[in-house]
Design an enzyme around this catalytic site. Structure first.
Site, short mmCIF file in Angstrom:
data_model
loop_
_atom_site.label_atom_id
_atom_site.label_comp_id
_atom_site.label_asym_id
_atom_site.label_seq_id
_atom_site.Cartn_x
_atom_site.Cartn_y
_atom_site.Cartn_z
N ASP A 128 25.87 14.93 -2.89
CA ASP A 128 27.00 15.13 -1.98
C ASP A 128 27.56 16.55 -2.06
O ASP A 128 28.78 16.75 -2.15
CB ASP A 128 28.11 14.11 -2.26
CG ASP A 128 29.10 14.00 -1.09
OD1 ASP A 128 28.88 14.67 -0.06
OD2 ASP A 128 30.10 13.27 -1.22
N SER A 185 38.55 16.28 0.14
CA SER A 185 37.13 16.37 -0.21
C SER A 185 36.62 17.79 -0.06
O SER A 185 36.85 18.44 0.95
CB SER A 185 36.31 15.44 0.70
OG SER A 185 36.59 14.10 0.44
N HIS A 220 29.41 15.33 2.65
CA HIS A 220 30.03 14.45 3.64
C HIS A 220 31.10 15.17 4.45
O HIS A 220 31.48 14.69 5.53
CB HIS A 220 30.57 13.17 2.99
CG HIS A 220 31.85 13.31 2.23
ND1 HIS A 220 31.90 13.38 0.86
CD2 HIS A 220 33.13 13.37 2.65
CE1 HIS A 220 33.16 13.46 0.47
NE2 HIS A 220 33.93 13.47 1.54
#
Length: 345
Positions: free
Chosen positions: A112, A195, A81
């Site tokens: 992911d 992230s 992402h």
């Protein structure tokens, strides 16, 4: 924080008088060195010195995130992402303002994860060391490293709050909405921009990739303080090695039925299972006798009402497991024993 406590103690005395060394420093205008040493603080600083040079900031046209230097060839592992639909990136190494060009190697949204590669890797790259996520235990101290809110080379601290969590990410905003098993839950703060960064133990080993924070529905979806999740290192290395070697994943380690499904609703529009749209020829479900049009309502002891509930049920299982699948066909309830296969690319 231990450091704050140490400074508070050393800066005040019950008598209100200063020590002779502090008085001398004040009189001369010199800066006094901290008078308290702490082994845990020293360990924190050593871990940061060892690992932070391996954590980078990744910028795309739509945002930014973090990544971890995977090898000395310029491969960097991050979240899918963070990559989104981009194929080119700018990367800044820790404590550097220079922007380096990078391109996409491959992305695997089901877990992911993605790998990008520096176009011209500089000398002295510091690949991270990945630990054994099977040895991660509740209570172990963790440090989260990344670029929260664009603040590069930031570090937060916490503990492992839980292991083995199965978490479904919210879909949208570049997130593929993956359901990921065996995630590490941590109290270390994870914010937007973290992230793709590193969750690290006190042995200077990466035990996970910071991926998302829980949200509190009572706070209008705001992040829930102290509840973050990281993809475990075993998943990272398995997926990254395959993406680097061949640009795709053929052995995800995740269970699959070998079906394409869509939601199924009752006459009153209530979710009541998933209907099989198509099957992989020779795949697990097809080999067990399931057909297109069958409605799956249960896997093992888990009720299936939505596509997400099926994904979550499979995430808790492993390839090769035999599981009983309950389904309806032409109004009749049936069961089939299915030997699960492996989710591929």
């Amino acid at each position: 924080m231990v450091l704050c406590a140490a400074l508070a103690v050393s800066g005040c005395t019950s008598s209100g008088t200063k020590s002779s060394s502090a008085s001398a420093a004040s009189a001369t205008g010199a800066t006094a060195a901290p008078s308290v040493t702490n082994q845990l603080q020293d360990e924190y600083q050593q871990v940061i010195s060892n690992v932070l040079p391996s954590v980078v900031q990744i910028t795309t046209t739509s945002g930014l995130g973090s990544g971890i230097v995977y090898d000395d060839k310029g491969d960097i592992v991050t979240n899918a992402h963070v990559v989104g639909t981009a194929t080119t990136f700018q990367v800044s190494l820790a404590n550097s303002t220079n922007l380096l060009d990078a391109t996409l190697v491959a992305s695997y949204p089901d877990d992911d994860l993605a790998v990008i590669k520096l176009s011209s890797p500089p000398g002295g790259l510091r690949p991270a060391t990945f630990g054994d996520s099977g040895k991660v235990a509740v209570g172990q101290i963790t440090l989260a490293m990344g670029s929260p809110l664009g603040l590069s080379s930031s570090v937060t601290q916490g503990i492992v709050s839980a292991t083995g969590r199965t978490v479904t990410e919210p879909q949208g905003g570049g997130s593929p909405g993956a359901t990921i098993a065996n995630m590490v839950q941590t109290s270390a703060a994870i914010n937007p921009g973290n992230s793709g960064g590193a969750l690290v133990n006190l042995s200077s080993q990466v035990i996970g990739i910071n991926t998302l924070a829980a949200v509190d529905p009572e706070l209008n979806g705001s992040a829930a303080s102290g509840i973050g999740f990281a993809i475990p290192s075993a998943t990272i290395t398995n997926i990254a090695d395959q993406l680097i070697a061949s640009g795709k994943v053929t052995n995800s380690g995740r269970a699959a039925l070998g079906v394409v499904v869509r939601p199924y609703f009752t006459a009153s529009y209530q979710p009541a299972g998933v209907v099989i749209v198509s099957l992989t020829a020779g795949g697990p479900a097809a080999s067990a006798g399931l057909q297109a049009g069958d409605v799956i309502t249960q896997v093992g002891s888990t009720q299936i009402t939505t596509v997400n509930s099926l994904t979550t049920a499979l995430a808790s299982l492993s390839p090769g497991n035999k599981v009983t699948v309950t389904y309806t066909r032409a109004g009749a309830t049936k069961t089939a024993d299915v030997t699960l296969g492996t989710l591929g690319a």
